[in-house]
Design a protein around this motif. Structure first.
Motif, PDB file in Angstrom:
ATOM      1  N   ALA A 144      68.592 -51.761 -76.367  1.00  0.00           N
ATOM      2  CA  ALA A 144      68.228 -50.601 -75.507  1.00  0.00           C
ATOM      3  C   ALA A 144      68.116 -51.138 -73.691  1.00  0.00           C
ATOM      4  N   GLY A 145      68.731 -50.573 -73.042  1.00  0.00           N
ATOM      5  CA  GLY A 145      68.415 -50.662 -71.689  1.00  0.00           C
ATOM      6  C   GLY A 145      69.745 -51.602 -71.110  1.00  0.00           C
ATOM      7  N   VAL A 146      70.795 -52.134 -71.940  1.00  0.00           N
ATOM      8  CA  VAL A 146      71.880 -53.023 -71.532  1.00  0.00           C
ATOM      9  C   VAL A 146      73.019 -52.112 -71.726  1.00  0.00           C
ATOM     10  N   LYS A 147      73.773 -51.760 -70.312  1.00  0.00           N
ATOM     11  CA  LYS A 147      74.953 -50.990 -70.512  1.00  0.00           C
ATOM     12  C   LYS A 147      76.178 -51.778 -70.804  1.00  0.00           C
ATOM     13  N   ASP A 148      76.328 -52.936 -70.064  1.00  0.00           N
ATOM     14  CA  ASP A 148      77.298 -53.891 -70.464  1.00  0.00           C
ATOM     15  C   ASP A 148      76.971 -55.363 -70.087  1.00  0.00           C
ATOM     16  N   SER A 149      77.688 -56.436 -70.564  1.00  0.00           N
ATOM     17  CA  SER A 149      77.329 -57.799 -70.473  1.00  0.00           C
ATOM     18  C   SER A 149      78.569 -58.625 -70.269  1.00  0.00           C
ATOM     19  N   LEU A 150      78.478 -59.653 -69.812  1.00  0.00           N
ATOM     20  CA  LEU A 150      79.418 -60.765 -69.985  1.00  0.00           C
ATOM     21  C   LEU A 150      78.690 -62.270 -70.108  1.00  0.00           C
ATOM     22  N   VAL A 151      79.219 -63.138 -70.573  1.00  0.00           N
ATOM     23  CA  VAL A 151      78.628 -64.531 -70.793  1.00  0.00           C
ATOM     24  C   VAL A 151      79.622 -65.504 -70.382  1.00  0.00           C
ATOM     25  N   ILE A 152      79.280 -66.500 -69.460  1.00  0.00           N
ATOM     26  CA  ILE A 152      80.026 -67.901 -69.545  1.00  0.00           C
ATOM     27  C   ILE A 152      79.423 -69.193 -70.010  1.00  0.00           C
ATOM     28  N   GLY A 153      80.159 -70.273 -69.907  1.00  0.00           N
ATOM     29  CA  GLY A 153      79.503 -71.455 -70.284  1.00  0.00           C
ATOM     30  C   GLY A 153      79.706 -72.311 -68.524  1.00  0.00           C
ATOM     31  N   TYR A 154      78.725 -72.568 -68.219  1.00  0.00           N
ATOM     32  CA  TYR A 154      78.645 -72.998 -66.678  1.00  0.00           C
ATOM     33  C   TYR A 154      78.296 -74.599 -66.869  1.00  0.00           C
ATOM     34  N   PRO A 155      79.366 -75.507 -66.530  1.00  0.00           N
ATOM     35  CA  PRO A 155      79.402 -76.733 -66.792  1.00  0.00           C
ATOM     36  C   PRO A 155      78.209 -77.569 -65.889  1.00  0.00           C
ATOM     37  N   VAL A 156      77.493 -78.272 -66.555  1.00  0.00           N
ATOM     38  CA  VAL A 156      76.501 -79.322 -65.829  1.00  0.00           C
ATOM     39  C   VAL A 156      76.643 -80.612 -66.593  1.00  0.00           C
ATOM     40  N   GLU A 157      76.760 -81.798 -65.668  1.00  0.00           N
ATOM     41  CA  GLU A 157      77.182 -83.049 -66.180  1.00  0.00           C
ATOM     42  C   GLU A 157      78.027 -82.844 -67.434  1.00  0.00           C
ATOM     43  N   ASP A 158      77.389 -83.352 -68.498  1.00  0.00           N
ATOM     44  CA  ASP A 158      78.284 -83.533 -69.744  1.00  0.00           C
ATOM     45  C   ASP A 158      78.286 -82.654 -70.822  1.00  0.00           C
ATOM     46  N   ASP A 159      77.602 -81.461 -70.294  1.00  0.00           N
ATOM     47  CA  ASP A 159      77.326 -80.268 -71.150  1.00  0.00           C
ATOM     48  C   ASP A 159      77.331 -78.992 -70.534  1.00  0.00           C
ATOM     49  N   MET A 160      76.970 -77.985 -70.851  1.00  0.00           N
ATOM     50  CA  MET A 160      77.360 -76.799 -70.387  1.00  0.00           C
ATOM     51  C   MET A 160      76.000 -75.777 -70.662  1.00  0.00           C
ATOM     52  N   GLU A 161      75.770 -74.636 -69.695  1.00  0.00           N
ATOM     53  CA  GLU A 161      74.678 -73.902 -69.804  1.00  0.00           C
ATOM     54  C   GLU A 161      75.351 -72.617 -70.003  1.00  0.00           C
ATOM     55  N   ILE A 162      74.570 -71.604 -70.834  1.00  0.00           N
ATOM     56  CA  ILE A 162      74.990 -70.409 -71.237  1.00  0.00           C
ATOM     57  C   ILE A 162      74.263 -69.314 -69.990  1.00  0.00           C
ATOM     58  N   TRP A 163      75.181 -68.588 -69.204  1.00  0.00           N
ATOM     59  CA  TRP A 163      74.855 -67.844 -68.287  1.00  0.00           C
ATOM     60  C   TRP A 163      75.088 -66.505 -68.743  1.00  0.00           C
ATOM     61  N   LEU A 164      74.108 -65.469 -68.757  1.00  0.00           N
ATOM     62  CA  LEU A 164      74.312 -64.135 -69.010  1.00  0.00           C
ATOM     63  C   LEU A 164      74.382 -63.205 -68.210  1.00  0.00           C
ATOM     64  N   PHE A 165      75.377 -62.362 -67.767  1.00  0.00           N
ATOM     65  CA  PHE A 165      75.345 -61.297 -66.951  1.00  0.00           C
ATOM     66  C   PHE A 165      75.027 -59.836 -67.647  1.00  0.00           C
ATOM     67  N   ILE A 166      74.105 -59.306 -66.981  1.00  0.00           N
ATOM     68  CA  ILE A 166      73.611 -58.039 -67.616  1.00  0.00           C
ATOM     69  C   ILE A 166      73.875 -56.923 -66.578  1.00  0.00           C
ATOM     70  N   VAL A 167      74.645 -55.846 -67.174  1.00  0.00           N
ATOM     71  CA  VAL A 167      74.440 -54.322 -66.129  1.00  0.00           C
ATOM     72  C   VAL A 167      73.531 -53.647 -67.049  1.00  0.00           C
ATOM     73  N   SER A 168      72.381 -53.275 -66.200  1.00  0.00           N
ATOM     74  CA  SER A 168      71.132 -52.549 -66.947  1.00  0.00           C
ATOM     75  C   SER A 168      71.085 -51.210 -66.583  1.00  0.00           C
ATOM     76  N   ASP A 169      70.417 -50.336 -67.402  1.00  0.00           N
ATOM     77  CA  ASP A 169      70.183 -48.984 -67.048  1.00  0.00           C
ATOM     78  C   ASP A 169      69.301 -48.827 -65.630  1.00  0.00           C
ATOM     79  N   SER A 170      68.491 -49.745 -65.611  1.00  0.00           N
ATOM     80  CA  SER A 170      67.587 -49.938 -64.137  1.00  0.00           C
ATOM     81  C   SER A 170      68.365 -50.437 -62.930  1.00  0.00           C
ATOM     82  N   GLY A 171      69.318 -51.399 -63.199  1.00  0.00           N
ATOM     83  CA  GLY A 171      70.025 -51.940 -62.105  1.00  0.00           C
ATOM     84  C   GLY A 171      69.160 -53.321 -61.729  1.00  0.00           C
TER      85      GLY A 171
END
Length: 660
Positions: free
Chosen positions: A548-575
């Motif tokens: 509840a509260g999530v309208k849409d989302s997108l996720v990417i793997g952001y490269p850091v050194e020899d690994d990656m981080e998960i970054w989650l982008f959210i379109v929320s009801d409240s903004g």
């Protein structure tokens, strides 16, 4: 061990309907009556010559069936094998067979159902358009391009072109000038057919006005054909009115029967990382495979009515219209899926009302649409009589467990909800539904007949219950002929066969379940690998977009050194990302997925970018975040929203003085 929620059985067909299904009748024709689906599927792979030959007869393909059904090439097992190499047929002839007085097309838009067209009337319209194209000199192999909405005129243009052996290619009318030129500019059409306008959110939007600028960049274009009364300013070649070309009364169309591998369509990949790939599909392969999918996997029968929300550029348009060859009436819809009134009010019931009024038996959609209707609190099953609806097909992304729950509780309890997956590359499905098998939440029912689908891990070993690359190890009729243009064959081989020689690697991350079903987790080129563990983006979307509260989302793997981080982008009801929402997101991902699925960063954005065919574009967002230019913004519905992602990289934030 506790069963996962994905294994929950949502629907089981009644015995009588399963026995009456065409797939059951076809199994009987092969001498496999009473055998489980797995046996039929193995037969379709191990005895593909008999399988496809018997199916040609079973489906009553119009054509000249000569010679072998399969001619194998031991030196190039997949890419050299030919299907029905001596046969001849015409795609349009198969689309236009049937009883003259049966309903062939139902036109609809945001205002509801317009006109119904009989097969006799459709044949007359195609005959007149065919004569008009002949007057322009169209011959087999000529490319005819269309910028048309999903209506009767587009279907007539397609059938008239292919009846002559022309090669049909379309862009949706909402494409921008650059997006159209990126596609049509590669294939050098001889004729461009454009509509005057199209309907979206209650407004008519002009098309023909931009046709002149587009035509000026198509070097070998000889003719522009306009449907309607609009003018084409600055046209570089002769402009004709379709009505003028179709004045001559012609009783019946004629059909040029050509080899099985004669080109039928040129379709395009999304092109978010460069020019779209122009994929050439054959007449015979397209017809035979889609007849199989409609008849056997969707149980489309004469008199059925199919409505699939799509524009004319998406592969599902070509998939949907081919149901006419199985005797179905096509409900062609021009408009927004959920129209918006001038005051901003959304109308989530438009497609459902059309489905009810037209007596639709097969309804095609996407997970995004189902989620949006659910978010509106709309309950189609209570608002409309959907008594004739037998199957809902969904493509474009994996259905979530919540999608399954909502459909069976709020649309209809007694239907087959078929999650299907394949691609523009094969103009069909590798995995799809089955009207004789149970439907389980979160799963695709199984591999399609004739498709030797497997899942391989990093060792190239087949695996069950673990994620790996979705591959196909045996040839099938709807493999592309090539990519159009210079070095097209080599580019085709490099795209699908470079990872594994003579094994089609599709680019999906998938796994088989213990029930025999399949779960698609996302594209391998957007796969996340934090700590070296493969995670499909779909695994995260399934959890996040049920909160509840999530309208849409997108996720990417952001490269850091020899690994990656998960970054989650959210379109929320409240903004914004409120602390409670962020805590809920992290906790649900940890609980319902795994600790590895929990993102390093959760970032609020106003909008998620989508391709013109309605798919999220993780790769374009990653490029934007990393400061890499997105080469083909024209392939996106909403390219301007990428700007919001530009300042999400720590390096960029420091450069802009946003972060220390």
């Amino acid at each position: 061990m506790k069963k996962s929620v994905e294994s929950t059985v949502m629907w089981t067909p009644e015995r009588a309907s399963a026995e009456a299904a065409q797939i059951t009748q076809f199994a009987h024709a092969l001498g496999l009556e009473g055998q489980p689906y797995e046996r039929l599927h193995r037969y379709s792979i191990m005895h593909m010559e008999e399988f496809w030959s018997v199916f040609w007869d079973f489906s009553r393909i119009c054509g000249e069936k000569r010679g072998p059904s399969v001619r194998f090439d031991d030196g190039a097992w997949m890419t050299g094998t030919k299907f029905f190499p001596d046969a001849k047929l015409n795609f349009a002839e198969n689309m236009l067979k049937g009883e003259p007085d049966e309903i062939a097309v139902i036109e609809a838009d945001e205002n509801g159902i317009g006109r119904e067209v009989t097969l006799a009337d459709l044949r007359r319209r195609v005959a007149r358009a065919q004569r008009g194209l002949q007057s322009l000199g169209v011959v087999p192999g000529d490319r005819v391009a269309g910028m048309l909405p999903n209506n009767l005129d587009a279907l007539v243009a397609l059938l008239a072109t292919t009846s002559l052996g022309g090669v049909w290619s379309t862009c949706a009318p909402e494409f921008g000038e650059a997006g159209v030129v990126d596609r049509f500019g590669q294939i050098s059409p001889r004729v461009l057919i454009v509509a005057s306008d199209y309907l979206y959110n209650g407004r008519r939007h002009e098309i023909a006005a931009k046709a002149g600028k587009i035509a000026a960049k198509l070097q070998e274009l000889e003719h522009i054909v306009v449907i309607g009364d609009a003018e084409v300013p600055q046209a570089p070649c002769q402009v004709h009115r379709l009505a003028d070309l179709c004045q001559e009364e012609v009783g019946e169309p004629s059909f040029v029967r050509l080899p099985f591998d004669h080109p039928l369509y040129i379709v395009y990949t999304s092109g978010t990382t460069g020019l779209p790939k122009c994929i050439v599909h054959s007449s015979g392969g397209t017809l035979l495979n889609l007849r199989k999918e409609h008849m056997l996997h969707c149980d489309v029968q004469p008199g059925d009515r199919i409505l699939y929300y799509t524009n004319t550029a998406w592969m599902m348009y070509h998939w949907m219209v081919a149901a006419r060859a199985s005797g179905a009436a096509l409900v062609l819809y021009d408009g927004a899926p959920i129209p918006k009134k001038q005051d901003g009010t959304l109308l989530p019931g438009v497609l459902w009302e059309i489905a009810a009024s037209a007596g639709v038996t097969h309804f095609g959609t996407s997970p995004k649409y189902l989620t949006l209707v659910q978010q509106q609190g709309y309950r189609p099953g209570q608002q409309h009589d959907l008594g004739k609806l037998r199957m809902i097909m969904s493509a474009g992304a994996p259905l979530t467990v919540e999608n399954f729950d909502w459909v069976y509780s709020e649309v209809k309890a007694d239907l087959c909800l078929a999650s299907i997956s394949g691609g523009t590359e094969i103009l069909g499905c590798f995995v799809m539904g089955n009207p004789t098998q149970p439907v389980r939440a979160g799963e695709i029912q199984g591999p399609a007949l004739g498709m030797a689908v497997n899942v391989l891990d990093e060792r190239n070993a087949p695996v069950l219950g673990r994620k790996g690359d979705l591959v196909c190890t045996e040839p099938f009729p709807s493999m592309p002929l090539e990519f159009w243009g210079e070095d097209g064959w080599q580019r085709y081989l490099a795209t699908y066969f470079s990872d594994r020689s003579e094994v089609w690697t599709h680019g999906d991350l998938a796994q088989f379940t213990d029930s025999g079903g399949i779960i698609i987790s996302g594209r391998t080129d957007s796969t996340l690998k934090p700590g070296g563990v493969r995670i499909g983006t779909g695994e995260i979307y399934r959890v996040v977009e049920s909160i509840a509260g999530v309208k849409d989302s997108l996720v990417i793997g952001y490269p850091v050194e020899d690994d990656m981080e998960i970054w989650l982008f959210i379109v929320s009801d409240s903004g914004n990302i409120e602390p409670k929402l962020e805590a809920d997101l992290r906790e649900r991902l940890r609980k319902d997925a795994s600790p590895r699925h929990v993102p390093k960063r959760i970032i609020s954005v106003p909008e998620i970018p989508y391709t013109l065919s309605g798919k999220k574009v993780e790769k374009a967002v990653l490029q934007t975040v990393m400061g890499i230019e997105v080469k083909n913004r024209g392939s996106l519905i909403n390219p301007n929203c990428l700007e919001a992602f530009r300042l999400t990289s720590p390096d960029q934030q420091r450069a802009e003085g946003v972060a220390g």
